[in-house]
Design an enzyme around this catalytic site. Structure first.
Site, PDB file in Angstrom:
ATOM      1  N   ALA A  14       0.810  -1.218   0.000  1.00  0.00           N
ATOM      2  CA  ALA A  14       0.000   0.000   0.000  1.00  0.00           C
ATOM      3  C   ALA A  14       0.841   1.264   0.000  1.00  0.00           C
ATOM      4  O   ALA A  14       0.312   2.363  -0.086  1.00  0.00           O
ATOM      5  CB  ALA A  14      -0.937  -0.006   1.208  1.00  0.00           C
ATOM      6  N   ARG A  19       9.787   7.469  -4.547  1.00  0.00           N
ATOM      7  CA  ARG A  19      11.149   7.575  -5.087  1.00  0.00           C
ATOM      8  C   ARG A  19      11.306   6.932  -6.456  1.00  0.00           C
ATOM      9  O   ARG A  19      12.330   7.108  -7.116  1.00  0.00           O
ATOM     10  CB  ARG A  19      12.150   6.986  -4.086  1.00  0.00           C
ATOM     11  CG  ARG A  19      12.536   7.966  -3.010  1.00  0.00           C
ATOM     12  CD  ARG A  19      13.484   7.355  -2.006  1.00  0.00           C
ATOM     13  NE  ARG A  19      12.800   6.452  -1.094  1.00  0.00           N
ATOM     14  CZ  ARG A  19      13.422   5.577  -0.310  1.00  0.00           C
ATOM     15  NH1 ARG A  19      14.743   5.470  -0.354  1.00  0.00           N
ATOM     16  NH2 ARG A  19      12.731   4.811   0.508  1.00  0.00           N
ATOM     17  N   THR A  85       2.992   0.394   8.507  1.00  0.00           N
ATOM     18  CA  THR A  85       2.941  -1.046   8.244  1.00  0.00           C
ATOM     19  C   THR A  85       2.011  -1.774   9.225  1.00  0.00           C
ATOM     20  O   THR A  85       1.390  -2.777   8.862  1.00  0.00           O
ATOM     21  CB  THR A  85       4.353  -1.643   8.347  1.00  0.00           C
ATOM     22  OG1 THR A  85       4.987  -1.148   9.540  1.00  0.00           O
ATOM     23  CG2 THR A  85       5.210  -1.260   7.153  1.00  0.00           C
ATOM     24  N   ASP A 110       7.395  -5.291  -2.531  1.00  0.00           N
ATOM     25  CA  ASP A 110       8.507  -4.715  -3.300  1.00  0.00           C
ATOM     26  C   ASP A 110       9.838  -5.386  -2.972  1.00  0.00           C
ATOM     27  O   ASP A 110      10.889  -4.786  -3.128  1.00  0.00           O
ATOM     28  CB  ASP A 110       8.589  -3.196  -3.059  1.00  0.00           C
ATOM     29  CG  ASP A 110       8.762  -2.844  -1.580  1.00  0.00           C
ATOM     30  OD1 ASP A 110       8.870  -3.762  -0.756  1.00  0.00           O
ATOM     31  OD2 ASP A 110       8.789  -1.643  -1.263  1.00  0.00           O
ATOM     32  N   GLY A 147      15.129  -0.519  10.372  1.00  0.00           N
ATOM     33  CA  GLY A 147      14.876  -0.675  11.796  1.00  0.00           C
ATOM     34  C   GLY A 147      15.965  -1.542  12.404  1.00  0.00           C
ATOM     35  O   GLY A 147      16.375  -2.538  11.811  1.00  0.00           O
ATOM     36  N   ASN A 177      16.067  -5.207  10.881  1.00  0.00           N
ATOM     37  CA  ASN A 177      14.794  -5.879  10.638  1.00  0.00           C
ATOM     38  C   ASN A 177      14.527  -5.896   9.130  1.00  0.00           C
ATOM     39  O   ASN A 177      14.482  -4.856   8.492  1.00  0.00           O
ATOM     40  CB  ASN A 177      13.692  -5.094  11.366  1.00  0.00           C
ATOM     41  CG  ASN A 177      12.303  -5.543  10.965  1.00  0.00           C
ATOM     42  OD1 ASN A 177      12.082  -6.715  10.669  1.00  0.00           O
ATOM     43  ND2 ASN A 177      11.374  -4.600  10.962  1.00  0.00           N
ATOM     44  N   ASN A 235      13.181   0.653  -3.858  1.00  0.00           N
ATOM     45  CA  ASN A 235      12.613   1.960  -3.545  1.00  0.00           C
ATOM     46  C   ASN A 235      12.758   2.934  -4.704  1.00  0.00           C
ATOM     47  O   ASN A 235      11.978   3.860  -4.843  1.00  0.00           O
ATOM     48  CB  ASN A 235      13.276   2.550  -2.293  1.00  0.00           C
ATOM     49  CG  ASN A 235      12.967   1.711  -1.062  1.00  0.00           C
ATOM     50  OD1 ASN A 235      11.805   1.541  -0.695  1.00  0.00           O
ATOM     51  ND2 ASN A 235      13.995   1.148  -0.461  1.00  0.00           N
ATOM     52  N   ARG A 340       7.069 -12.522 -36.323  1.00  0.00           N
ATOM     53  CA  ARG A 340       6.029 -11.786 -35.594  1.00  0.00           C
ATOM     54  C   ARG A 340       4.931 -12.749 -35.123  1.00  0.00           C
ATOM     55  O   ARG A 340       4.932 -13.924 -35.481  1.00  0.00           O
ATOM     56  CB  ARG A 340       5.501 -10.652 -36.476  1.00  0.00           C
ATOM     57  CG  ARG A 340       6.574  -9.571 -36.704  1.00  0.00           C
ATOM     58  CD  ARG A 340       6.211  -8.614 -37.811  1.00  0.00           C
ATOM     59  NE  ARG A 340       4.866  -8.100 -37.648  1.00  0.00           N
ATOM     60  CZ  ARG A 340       4.111  -7.631 -38.640  1.00  0.00           C
ATOM     61  NH1 ARG A 340       4.594  -7.622 -39.882  1.00  0.00           N
ATOM     62  NH2 ARG A 340       2.902  -7.192 -38.415  1.00  0.00           N
ATOM     63  N   LYS A 358       4.594 -13.249 -40.348  1.00  0.00           N
ATOM     64  CA  LYS A 358       3.516 -12.891 -39.412  1.00  0.00           C
ATOM     65  C   LYS A 358       2.326 -13.782 -39.707  1.00  0.00           C
ATOM     66  O   LYS A 358       1.966 -13.944 -40.884  1.00  0.00           O
ATOM     67  CB  LYS A 358       3.121 -11.429 -39.603  1.00  0.00           C
ATOM     68  CG  LYS A 358       2.097 -10.950 -38.614  1.00  0.00           C
ATOM     69  CD  LYS A 358       1.084  -9.984 -39.197  1.00  0.00           C
ATOM     70  CE  LYS A 358       0.053 -10.656 -40.056  1.00  0.00           C
ATOM     71  NZ  LYS A 358      -1.041  -9.790 -40.478  1.00  0.00           N
TER      72      LYS A 358
HETATM   73  C1  UD1 Z   1      10.017  -1.078   7.400  1.00  0.00           C
HETATM   74  C2  UD1 Z   1      10.211  -1.429   8.876  1.00  0.00           C
HETATM   75  C3  UD1 Z   1      11.696  -1.427   9.196  1.00  0.00           C
HETATM   76  C4  UD1 Z   1      12.443  -2.392   8.304  1.00  0.00           C
HETATM   77  C5  UD1 Z   1      12.146  -2.091   6.836  1.00  0.00           C
HETATM   78  C6  UD1 Z   1      12.707  -3.197   5.967  1.00  0.00           C
HETATM   79  C7  UD1 Z   1       8.233  -0.544   9.983  1.00  0.00           C
HETATM   80  C8  UD1 Z   1       7.693   0.545  10.832  1.00  0.00           C
HETATM   81  N1  UD1 Z   1       9.526  -0.460   9.692  1.00  0.00           N
HETATM   82  O1  UD1 Z   1      10.504   0.243   7.233  1.00  0.00           O
HETATM   83  O2  UD1 Z   1      11.904  -1.808  10.565  1.00  0.00           O
HETATM   84  O3  UD1 Z   1      13.830  -2.324   8.555  1.00  0.00           O
HETATM   85  O4  UD1 Z   1      10.720  -2.027   6.601  1.00  0.00           O
HETATM   86  O5  UD1 Z   1      12.521  -2.870   4.629  1.00  0.00           O
HETATM   87  O6  UD1 Z   1       7.530  -1.468   9.638  1.00  0.00           O
HETATM   88  N2  UD1 Z   1       3.380  -0.290   3.457  1.00  0.00           N
HETATM   89  C9  UD1 Z   1       2.016  -0.393   3.446  1.00  0.00           C
HETATM   90  N3  UD1 Z   1       1.301   0.582   4.089  1.00  0.00           N
HETATM   91  C10 UD1 Z   1       1.890   1.616   4.738  1.00  0.00           C
HETATM   92  C11 UD1 Z   1       3.299   1.704   4.745  1.00  0.00           C
HETATM   93  C12 UD1 Z   1       4.020   0.725   4.086  1.00  0.00           C
HETATM   94  O7  UD1 Z   1       1.447  -1.307   2.864  1.00  0.00           O
HETATM   95  O8  UD1 Z   1       1.180   2.439   5.277  1.00  0.00           O
HETATM   96  C13 UD1 Z   1       4.159  -1.307   2.738  1.00  0.00           C
HETATM   97  C14 UD1 Z   1       4.967  -0.713   1.615  1.00  0.00           C
HETATM   98  O9  UD1 Z   1       4.237  -0.762   0.407  1.00  0.00           O
HETATM   99  C15 UD1 Z   1       6.193  -1.620   1.578  1.00  0.00           C
HETATM  100  C16 UD1 Z   1       6.327  -2.092   3.004  1.00  0.00           C
HETATM  101  O10 UD1 Z   1       5.080  -1.888   3.624  1.00  0.00           O
HETATM  102  O11 UD1 Z   1       5.981  -2.738   0.763  1.00  0.00           O
HETATM  103  C17 UD1 Z   1       7.436  -1.382   3.770  1.00  0.00           C
HETATM  104  O12 UD1 Z   1       7.156  -0.013   3.783  1.00  0.00           O
HETATM  105  P1  UD1 Z   1       8.310   1.050   3.902  1.00  0.00           P
HETATM  106  O13 UD1 Z   1       7.725   2.385   4.007  1.00  0.00           O
HETATM  107  O14 UD1 Z   1       9.324   0.804   2.844  1.00  0.00           O
HETATM  108  O15 UD1 Z   1       8.931   0.631   5.326  1.00  0.00           O
HETATM  109  P2  UD1 Z   1      10.229   1.199   5.937  1.00  0.00           P
HETATM  110  O16 UD1 Z   1       9.978   2.545   6.472  1.00  0.00           O
HETATM  111  O17 UD1 Z   1      11.344   1.021   4.968  1.00  0.00           O
HETATM  112 CA    CA Z   2      11.424   0.202   2.307  1.00  0.00          CA
END
Ligand code: UD1
Ligand code: CA
Length: 472
Positions: A14, A19, A85, A110, A147, A177, A235, A340, A358
């Site tokens: 979501a 970026r 998340t 992703d 994290g 993490n 990203n 083709r 083709k």
């Molecule tokens: C998150 C973790 C972090 C970890 C990192 C690994 C949290 C708070 N932090 O950080 O500890 O090291 O991933 O990559 O979880 N997403 C949603 N909805 C949201 C926000 C994000 O579905 O509201 C999805 C994104 O599409 C993505 C994933 O969750 O697939 C991670 O989101 P992202 O914003 O990249 O997390 P980080 O801040 O990098």
């Molecule tokens: Ca990320």
């Protein structure tokens, strides 16, 4: 040992993906012939979960439609305006039966190199240690942005602190993490309900579940992985290319381990979806995409691009571009051929240099060796299409179909003006324009008969036979 199966896998997709600087949703960008979310769904599906949920929000309809096409059994859950998340997981859980229990895996849409095997390893650690929460961790040379994993004296994980919220000391922790987790579903529901948004980003963090579980004396374990590529997310487009190259490297290694030769891995790109048979040789600068299947004992390349092409055993395909085509066993294609959609070359058939085809069904042993356009045509077994033949399929308004029967010979530089049916065992004289059907056993001549005019040069008044000097 009983096979472990998760009750559900939740794929978080979501996020906004700003970026990427793209009009397309991030998870719809592709590497190795699959969208990022398709890689994520494939890895999740490989664990055979009872439920598979993809959480969407940004570009919601595009992502939901794409996912439904990939796998109609995926549940699509909408995240609301609460960011983070943790909220994404809460929204996913709302789409599952309320009496469901067992283990839930969380992954990201992703992270395309993650495999089912790694998820099954996580599941195994989770079950073997009777943990309430197990998280995949990695040691990165540069942990910026991730994290950090905080561990207590007993080695159990006590908390995850986000980069933005970390103290200088916490930033020194090298274990991060990865964002992949196994949760006991009941624990996840209860602990998530206690998560707030008091942090640097004002988001509902899934990672806060870890500290809450730890405080409640529930066991939180880490599942470290060495293959950090499997935890790396996309990203931006630089990471997209990096992970695409690594995926390609892995695909080529799989193909080579299975018994095909890749002469130059540095210039060969093969999608993860492609299969290549034993003892086939892939020569340099070759790309094989989509749902292509290459048989055994083939030679493909150099300089060949195939997309959704089926190549039979023992075929040779050199300097060729082909899309949605079938190349039969022991057939010969190239160099400089353009196949083709709808091209079907039979066993031991030939499509040679500077030939474009083709919607052309070319039967076993038939040959289209040189300088030909064959569009909308059926060519019978062992027919021979002379150099420079053009199947003129378009009259300026509509496309028409022609046919050439078995063992028929088309003389060089003929134009076959569709629709026309030329039977088997027939001949077309070189240089003909064929506009009427030709029957079995006939020779068709569709051109002006040659006349030689005696004394023509003398009557023109030329003094000698040489051409005039072009410089004067
Ligand atoms: C998150 C973790 C972090 C970890 C990192 C690994 C949290 C708070 N932090 O950080 O500890 O090291 O991933 O990559 O979880 N997403 C949603 N909805 C949201 C926000 C994000 O579905 O509201 C999805 C994104 O599409 C993505 C994933 O969750 O697939 C991670 O989101 P992202 O914003 O990249 O997390 P980080 O801040 O990098
Ligand atoms: Ca990320």
């Amino acid at each position: 040992m009983t096979t472990l199966r998760p009750a559900a896998v939740l794929v978080l997709a979501a996020g906004e993906g700003t970026r990427m600087r793209s009009r397309r949703p991030k998870v719809l960008h592709t590497i190795g012939g699959r969208s990022l979310v398709e890689h994520a769904v494939a890895a999740a599906r490989g664990t055979h979960p009872d439920h598979l949920v993809v959480v969407v929000r940004h570009h919601r309809d595009l992502v939901a439609e794409h996912v439904a096409q990939l796998d109609p059994d995926v549940l699509v859950a909408d995240q609301d305006e609460v960011p983070g998340t943790g909220r994404a997981v809460e929204c996913a859980l709302a789409s599952l039966p309320s009496d469901l229990d067992g283990t839930v895996l969380v992954t990201y849409g992703d992270v395309p190199l993650l495999t089912s095997e790694t998820l099954l390893g996580l599941l195994h650690t989770h079950a073997a240690t009777s943990a309430a929460v197990t998280l995949v961790t990695a040691r990165l040379a540069d942990p910026t942005g991730y994290g950090r994993v905080l561990r207590g004296p007993d080695g159990d994980v006590s908390a995850i602190v986000e980069h933005q919220d970390a103290t200088a000391e916490q930033l020194g922790v090298g274990e991060v993490n990865s964002g992949l987790y196994a949760f006991d579903l009941a624990v996840l529901r209860k602990t998530l309900a206690a998560v707030g948004t008091h942090n640097a980003q004002g988001e509902k963090y899934l990672t806060d579940v870890v500290a809450i579980a730890h405080e409640r004396d529930l066991r939180v374990r880490a599942h470290p992985v060495d293959d950090v590529w499997q935890t790396e997310g996309v990203n931006d487009r630089i990471q997209l290319a990096r992970l695409g190259a690594e995926l390609n490297r892995r695909t080529l290694e799989r193909i080579m381990r299975d018994g095909a030769t890749v002469v130059d891995p540095a210039t060969t790109w093969i999608d993860a979806t492609v299969t290549v048979g034993t003892d086939t040789v892939i020569r340099p600068h070759t790309q094989i995409h989509g749902a292509s299947t290459i048989g055994a004992d083939c030679v493909i390349g150099p300089d060949t691009t195939l997309e959704d092409v089926e190549v039979g055993d023992g075929a040779t395909v050199v300097r060729t571009q082909a899309l949605l085509a079938v190349i039969g066993p022991r057939a010969n294609v190239g160099p400089f051929s353009y196949l083709r959609p709808g091209t079907e070359l039979g066993p031991q058939g030939k499509i040679g240099g500077f030939v474009e085809t083709k919607n052309a069904q070319i039967a076993a042993g038939a040959k289209v060796p040189h300088l030909t356009y064959a569009g909308d045509v059926t060519i019978g077994e062992k027919a021979n299409i002379g150099a420079g033949t053009v199947f003129a399929n378009y009259d300026g308004v509509a496309k028409h179909h022609s046919s050439v029967g078995a063992r028929t010979f088309i003389g060089s530089n003929s134009v076959i003006v569709a629709p026309v049916d030329i039977a088997g065992n027939a001949y077309v004289a070189a240089g003909s324009a064929i506009t009427h059907n030709v029957k079995d056993g006939e020779l068709a001549i569709g051109r002006e008969r040659q006349r030689n005019i005696e004394g023509w040069v003398e009557r023109r008044g030329e003094k000698d036979h040489g051409p005039t000097d072009p410089t004067t």
